[in-house]
Design an enzyme around this catalytic site. Structure first.
Site, PDB file in Angstrom:
ATOM      1  N   LYS A 158       1.732  -3.514   7.510  1.00 25.43           N
ATOM      2  CA  LYS A 158       1.766  -3.834   5.784  1.00 25.43           C
ATOM      3  C   LYS A 158       3.370  -3.704   5.788  1.00 25.43           C
ATOM      4  O   LYS A 158       3.837  -4.273   4.778  1.00 25.43           O
ATOM      5  CB  LYS A 158       1.228  -2.672   5.260  1.00 25.43           C
ATOM      6  CG  LYS A 158      -0.389  -3.094   5.283  1.00 25.43           C
ATOM      7  CD  LYS A 158      -0.662  -4.148   4.227  1.00 25.43           C
ATOM      8  CE  LYS A 158      -2.343  -4.268   4.082  1.00 25.43           C
ATOM      9  NZ  LYS A 158      -2.506  -5.356   3.099  1.00 25.43           N
ATOM     10  N   GLU A 184       0.298   3.481   1.765  1.00 17.61           N
ATOM     11  CA  GLU A 184       0.369   4.016   3.235  1.00 17.61           C
ATOM     12  C   GLU A 184       1.695   3.723   3.838  1.00 17.61           C
ATOM     13  O   GLU A 184       2.213   4.289   4.937  1.00 17.61           O
ATOM     14  CB  GLU A 184      -0.731   3.414   4.045  1.00 17.61           C
ATOM     15  CG  GLU A 184      -2.213   3.695   4.024  1.00 17.61           C
ATOM     16  CD  GLU A 184      -2.273   5.138   4.582  1.00 17.61           C
ATOM     17  OE1 GLU A 184      -2.037   5.423   5.657  1.00 17.61           O
ATOM     18  OE2 GLU A 184      -2.469   5.978   3.751  1.00 17.61           O
ATOM     19  N   THR A 220       0.747  -1.235  -0.058  1.00 13.53           N
ATOM     20  CA  THR A 220       0.013  -0.025  -0.064  1.00 13.53           C
ATOM     21  C   THR A 220       0.933   1.293  -0.051  1.00 13.53           C
ATOM     22  O   THR A 220       1.973   1.281   0.474  1.00 13.53           O
ATOM     23  CB  THR A 220      -0.947  -0.159   1.196  1.00 13.53           C
ATOM     24  OG1 THR A 220      -1.371   1.122   1.354  1.00 13.53           O
ATOM     25  CG2 THR A 220      -0.299  -0.298   2.494  1.00 13.53           C
ATOM     26  N   TYR A 244      -1.759   0.152  11.203  1.00 13.79           N
ATOM     27  CA  TYR A 244      -1.938  -0.580   9.930  1.00 13.79           C
ATOM     28  C   TYR A 244      -0.684  -0.686   8.731  1.00 13.79           C
ATOM     29  O   TYR A 244      -0.289  -1.589   8.280  1.00 13.79           O
ATOM     30  CB  TYR A 244      -3.265   0.073   9.048  1.00 13.79           C
ATOM     31  CG  TYR A 244      -3.098  -0.276   7.801  1.00 13.79           C
ATOM     32  CD1 TYR A 244      -3.760  -1.520   7.313  1.00 13.79           C
ATOM     33  CD2 TYR A 244      -2.877   0.617   6.695  1.00 13.79           C
ATOM     34  CE1 TYR A 244      -4.238  -1.914   5.864  1.00 13.79           C
ATOM     35  CE2 TYR A 244      -3.060   0.165   5.443  1.00 13.79           C
ATOM     36  CZ  TYR A 244      -3.608  -0.977   4.901  1.00 13.79           C
ATOM     37  OH  TYR A 244      -3.782  -1.247   3.643  1.00 13.79           O
TER      38      TYR A 244
HETATM   39  P1  NDP Z   1     -11.584  -4.520   1.965  1.00 16.96           P
HETATM   40  O1  NDP Z   1     -11.577  -3.940   3.660  1.00 16.96           O
HETATM   41  O2  NDP Z   1     -12.817  -3.982   1.047  1.00 16.96           O
HETATM   42  O3  NDP Z   1     -11.704  -6.183   2.231  1.00 16.96           O
HETATM   43  C1  NDP Z   1     -10.711  -6.674   3.205  1.00 16.96           C
HETATM   44  C2  NDP Z   1     -10.982  -8.190   2.929  1.00 16.96           C
HETATM   45  O4  NDP Z   1     -10.273  -8.877   3.844  1.00 16.96           O
HETATM   46  C3  NDP Z   1     -12.508  -8.599   3.186  1.00 16.96           C
HETATM   47  O5  NDP Z   1     -12.862  -9.750   2.392  1.00 16.96           O
HETATM   48  C4  NDP Z   1     -12.425  -8.909   4.736  1.00 16.96           C
HETATM   49  O6  NDP Z   1     -13.577  -9.922   5.066  1.00 16.96           O
HETATM   50  C5  NDP Z   1     -11.035  -9.686   4.773  1.00 16.96           C
HETATM   51  N1  NDP Z   1     -10.409  -9.911   5.899  1.00 16.96           N
HETATM   52  C6  NDP Z   1     -10.309  -8.949   6.884  1.00 16.96           C
HETATM   53  N2  NDP Z   1      -9.649  -9.664   8.065  1.00 16.96           N
HETATM   54  C7  NDP Z   1      -9.552 -10.958   7.864  1.00 16.96           C
HETATM   55  C8  NDP Z   1      -9.451 -12.267   8.652  1.00 16.96           C
HETATM   56  N3  NDP Z   1      -8.941 -11.997   9.832  1.00 16.96           N
HETATM   57  N4  NDP Z   1      -9.218 -13.452   7.877  1.00 16.96           N
HETATM   58  C9  NDP Z   1      -9.933 -13.668   6.657  1.00 16.96           C
HETATM   59  N5  NDP Z   1     -10.275 -12.319   5.855  1.00 16.96           N
HETATM   60  C10 NDP Z   1     -10.094 -11.128   6.316  1.00 16.96           C
HETATM   61  O7  NDP Z   1     -10.155  -4.184   1.406  1.00 16.96           O
HETATM   62  P2  NDP Z   1     -10.096  -3.576  -0.038  1.00 16.96           P
HETATM   63  O8  NDP Z   1     -10.574  -4.735  -1.119  1.00 16.96           O
HETATM   64  O9  NDP Z   1     -10.065  -2.171  -0.544  1.00 16.96           O
HETATM   65  O10 NDP Z   1      -8.538  -3.901  -0.269  1.00 16.96           O
HETATM   66  C11 NDP Z   1      -7.588  -5.410  -0.361  1.00 16.96           C
HETATM   67  C12 NDP Z   1      -6.152  -5.337   0.112  1.00 16.96           C
HETATM   68  O11 NDP Z   1      -5.452  -4.242  -0.651  1.00 16.96           O
HETATM   69  C13 NDP Z   1      -6.191  -4.944   1.666  1.00 16.96           C
HETATM   70  O12 NDP Z   1      -5.032  -5.748   2.153  1.00 16.96           O
HETATM   71  C14 NDP Z   1      -5.953  -3.508   1.788  1.00 16.96           C
HETATM   72  O13 NDP Z   1      -5.156  -3.251   2.875  1.00 16.96           O
HETATM   73  C15 NDP Z   1      -5.027  -3.326   0.470  1.00 16.96           C
HETATM   74  N6  NDP Z   1      -5.143  -2.193   0.080  1.00 16.96           N
HETATM   75  C16 NDP Z   1      -6.117  -1.482  -0.504  1.00 16.96           C
HETATM   76  C17 NDP Z   1      -6.198  -0.199  -1.160  1.00 16.96           C
HETATM   77  C18 NDP Z   1      -7.379   0.385  -1.345  1.00 16.96           C
HETATM   78  O14 NDP Z   1      -7.406   1.474  -1.813  1.00 16.96           O
HETATM   79  N7  NDP Z   1      -8.426  -0.248  -1.529  1.00 16.96           N
HETATM   80  C19 NDP Z   1      -4.875   0.279  -1.524  1.00 16.96           C
HETATM   81  C20 NDP Z   1      -3.753  -0.445  -1.159  1.00 16.96           C
HETATM   82  C21 NDP Z   1      -3.759  -1.679  -0.479  1.00 16.96           C
HETATM   83  P3  NDP Z   1     -14.913  -9.192   5.829  1.00 16.96           P
HETATM   84  O15 NDP Z   1     -15.582  -9.127   4.441  1.00 16.96           O
HETATM   85  O16 NDP Z   1     -15.375 -10.476   6.357  1.00 16.96           O
HETATM   86  O17 NDP Z   1     -14.679  -8.013   6.230  1.00 16.96           O
HETATM   87  P1  GDR Z   2      -6.704   5.819   3.555  1.00 17.97           P
HETATM   88  O1  GDR Z   2      -8.453   5.804   3.230  1.00 17.97           O
HETATM   89  O2  GDR Z   2      -6.624   6.118   5.065  1.00 17.97           O
HETATM   90  O3  GDR Z   2      -6.054   6.516   2.550  1.00 17.97           O
HETATM   91  O4  GDR Z   2      -6.512   4.225   3.394  1.00 17.97           O
HETATM   92  P2  GDR Z   2      -9.502   6.601   3.859  1.00 17.97           P
HETATM   93  O5  GDR Z   2     -10.375   6.627   2.770  1.00 17.97           O
HETATM   94  O6  GDR Z   2     -10.159   5.893   5.192  1.00 17.97           O
HETATM   95  O7  GDR Z   2      -9.151   8.083   4.126  1.00 17.97           O
HETATM   96  C1  GDR Z   2      -8.470   9.088   2.988  1.00 17.97           C
HETATM   97  C2  GDR Z   2      -8.108  10.343   3.670  1.00 17.97           C
HETATM   98  O8  GDR Z   2      -9.108  10.945   4.105  1.00 17.97           O
HETATM   99  C3  GDR Z   2      -9.308  11.521   5.262  1.00 17.97           C
HETATM  100  N1  GDR Z   2     -10.808  11.525   5.837  1.00 17.97           N
HETATM  101  C4  GDR Z   2     -11.482  10.570   6.133  1.00 17.97           C
HETATM  102  N2  GDR Z   2     -11.273   9.358   6.150  1.00 17.97           N
HETATM  103  C5  GDR Z   2     -12.452   8.498   6.583  1.00 17.97           C
HETATM  104  N3  GDR Z   2     -12.218   7.130   6.389  1.00 17.97           N
HETATM  105  N4  GDR Z   2     -13.429   8.943   6.961  1.00 17.97           N
HETATM  106  C6  GDR Z   2     -13.621  10.216   7.301  1.00 17.97           C
HETATM  107  O9  GDR Z   2     -14.636  10.675   7.677  1.00 17.97           O
HETATM  108  C7  GDR Z   2     -12.774  11.228   6.917  1.00 17.97           C
HETATM  109  N5  GDR Z   2     -12.526  12.497   6.781  1.00 17.97           N
HETATM  110  C8  GDR Z   2     -11.167  12.688   6.140  1.00 17.97           C
HETATM  111  C9  GDR Z   2      -8.316  10.502   6.261  1.00 17.97           C
HETATM  112  O10 GDR Z   2      -7.873  10.921   7.305  1.00 17.97           O
HETATM  113  C10 GDR Z   2      -7.704  10.185   5.050  1.00 17.97           C
HETATM  114  O11 GDR Z   2      -6.387  11.227   5.163  1.00 17.97           O
HETATM  115  C11 GDR Z   2      -7.128   3.537   2.308  1.00 17.97           C
HETATM  116  C12 GDR Z   2      -7.478   2.023   2.698  1.00 17.97           C
HETATM  117  O12 GDR Z   2      -7.752   1.290   1.700  1.00 17.97           O
HETATM  118  C13 GDR Z   2      -6.154   1.505   3.111  1.00 17.97           C
HETATM  119  O13 GDR Z   2      -6.208  -0.071   3.067  1.00 17.97           O
HETATM  120  C14 GDR Z   2      -5.357   1.492   1.726  1.00 17.97           C
HETATM  121  O14 GDR Z   2      -3.967   0.740   2.192  1.00 17.97           O
HETATM  122  C15 GDR Z   2      -4.893   2.923   1.558  1.00 17.97           C
HETATM  123  O15 GDR Z   2      -6.049   3.450   1.136  1.00 17.97           O
HETATM  124  C16 GDR Z   2      -4.050   3.181   0.186  1.00 17.97           C
END
Ligand code: NDP
Ligand code: GDR
Length: 362
Positions: free
Chosen positions: A163, A137, A135, A159
């Site tokens: 990672k 992050e 990520t 987090y």
């Molecule tokens: P989501 O939060 O939408 O999905 C996470 C998934 O992991 C869900 O299916 C969740 O299950 C499952 N999960 C969580 N904990 C466990 C556990 N203990 N055992 C088994 N399964 C588990 O994330 P995204 O699809 O957005 O992201 C996918 C991956 O990519 C994640 O690892 C995230 O950290 C990473 N990532 C995401 C980015 C983004 O912008 N979306 C950017 C960079 C990295 P359940 O449905 O039951 O909660």
């Molecule tokens: P992020 O995504 O932390 O980048 O992680 P998120 O959408 O939670 O926050 C993005 C930015 O917005 C600011 N923010 C808020 N965020 C949330 N969730 N709720 C609020 O009300 C709010 N107001 C402002 C946050 O402070 C932050 O700066 C996501 C996840 O998908 C991670 O798993 C992944 O690794 C990174 O993106 C890349």
């Protein structure tokens, strides 16, 4: 019997899991997904795949397992002997990781180790390719802009620290045991399937409901935050491509464009014909609509103990080696999310109305 490639996806019920499942199934893969036990059904994002032909024909199979439970992971990997494992499972919410740091480390850091160990113990190092969902992050307190594969990491949340371990253990198992293992350093990617508590979906969902009179105000934390937002559908294709190369490597995937949370709100609001005027500063900042109603306000509850203020990716390497070009523009992404949430809100409103009618009739 068709000789299919077999993929195993952890986190199959999540945003990326659903898009990647669909992508691989369409490519003819046999897809196995790991879902954890929940007290209610949580397969909404993949039901359309599982309930259809893919599920019935056995091309799409779900297994119960958990990233914190080695025995389930070893058992599933031994049984399915996947050619490719996509490790998408994680406690993926940055703010929640401050509240559940130990669980986050267990599932996100040690969970990755458990999968890699399973590959090693089961003697699958030359059979199974491994994708790790790393990520942006990791860059946290950014050391240079834009961020590439060479930019030093400085994680800013439990987090991101978890990672970081996952990133390096993936590199280490690649070097130590010759496993084909890759880190995709993906910047934020969103979609209508995004969880409702991430900021983009929170915004599009709330504005749609405000527009329809179902909600008064959208409460946000740091609106100055800058992110490089792409579409999840485009990003999962890169996850697959990373595993199709001659040699394993790590890649940044990003759009190279940056917007603030405030800009996201403005653009989404404009798409709903709700022009927003900003007034006040800091915690007193408010977004006001044409009728003078406060529809956006700051709630310090959503501030994080340490914030990642700015992220902007340099995906040159992926562009040159994987042919990466993001298909979806920022405006198209926001429009797709706004339209989807507006439809969903209309549906909820109609259902609420008919529930009321039903209650009155009974
Ligand atoms: P989501 O939060 O939408 O999905 C996470 C998934 O992991 C869900 O299916 C969740 O299950 C499952 N999960 C969580 N904990 C466990 C556990 N203990 N055992 C088994 N399964 C588990 O994330 P995204 O699809 O957005 O992201 C996918 C991956 O990519 C994640 O690892 C995230 O950290 C990473 N990532 C995401 C980015 C983004 O912008 N979306 C950017 C960079 C990295 P359940 O449905 O039951 O909660
Ligand atoms: P992020 O995504 O932390 O980048 O992680 P998120 O959408 O939670 O926050 C993005 C930015 O917005 C600011 N923010 C808020 N965020 C949330 N969730 N709720 C609020 O009300 C709010 N107001 C402002 C946050 O402070 C932050 O700066 C996501 C996840 O998908 C991670 O798993 C992944 O690794 C990174 O993106 C890349």
């Amino acid at each position: 019997m068709v000789d299919r490639k077999v993929a195993l996806i952890t986190g199959v019920t999540g945003q990326d899991g659903s898009y990647l499942s669909e992508f691989l199934l369409n490519k003819g893969y046999e897809v196995h997904g790991i879902k954890r036990r929940t007290s209610l059904f949580n397969t909404d994002r993949i039901d359309h795949l599982f309930d259809g032909e893919y599920g019935q024909s056995g091309q799409f199979v779900l297994h119960h397992g958990d990233m914190t439970d080695s025995s389930s992971l070893i058992h599933i990997i031994a049984k399915t002997r996947p050619h490719e494992i996509y490790n998408l499972a994680a406690q993926s919410h940055v703010a929640v990781s401050f509240e559940e740091p130990e669980y986050t480390a267990n599932s996100d850091a040690l969970g990755t180790l458990r999968l890699l160990e399973a590959i090693r113990i089961l003697d699958l190092a030359q059979h199974t390719r491994f994708y790790q969902a790393s990520t942006s992050e990791l860059y946290g307190l950014v050391q240079e802009t834009p961020q590439s594969e060479k930019t030093p990491f400085y994680p800013r949340s439990p987090y991101a620290v978890a990672k970081l371990y996952a990133y390096w253990i993936t590199v280490n198992y690649r070097e130590a045991y010759d496993i084909y293992a890759c880190n995709g350093i993906l910047f934020n990617h969103e979609s209508p399937q995004r969880g409702e508590t991430f900021v983009t979906r929170k915004i599009t969902r709330a504005l749609a409901r405000i527009k329809l009179g179902m909600q008064d105000c959208l409460l946000l934390g740091n609106m100055n935050s800058l992110r490089d937002w792409g579409h999840a559908r485009d990003y999962v294709e890169m996850q697959w491509l990373m595993l199709q190369q001659q040699t394993p490597d790590d890649y940044v995937i990003a759009t190279g464009k940056q917007y603030s949370v405030r800009q996201f709100v403005e653009i989404a609001a404009r798409m709903l014909d709700m022009d927003i005027r900003w007034q006040g500063e800091g915690v007193d900042e408010q977004g006001v609509d044409a009728n003078g109603r406060v529809i956006v306000a700051v709630d310090p509850r959503y501030f994080r103990p340490t914030e990642v203020e700015t992220l902007l990716g340099d995906a040159t390497k992926a562009r040159e080696r994987l042919g990466w070009t993001p298909a979806t523009s920022f405006e198209d992404l926001v429009a797709e999310m706004v339209e989807s949430d507006f439809r969903e809100a209309q549906h909820d409103l109609a259902r609420g109305a008919s529930d009321t009618a039903l209650a009155a009739a009974s």
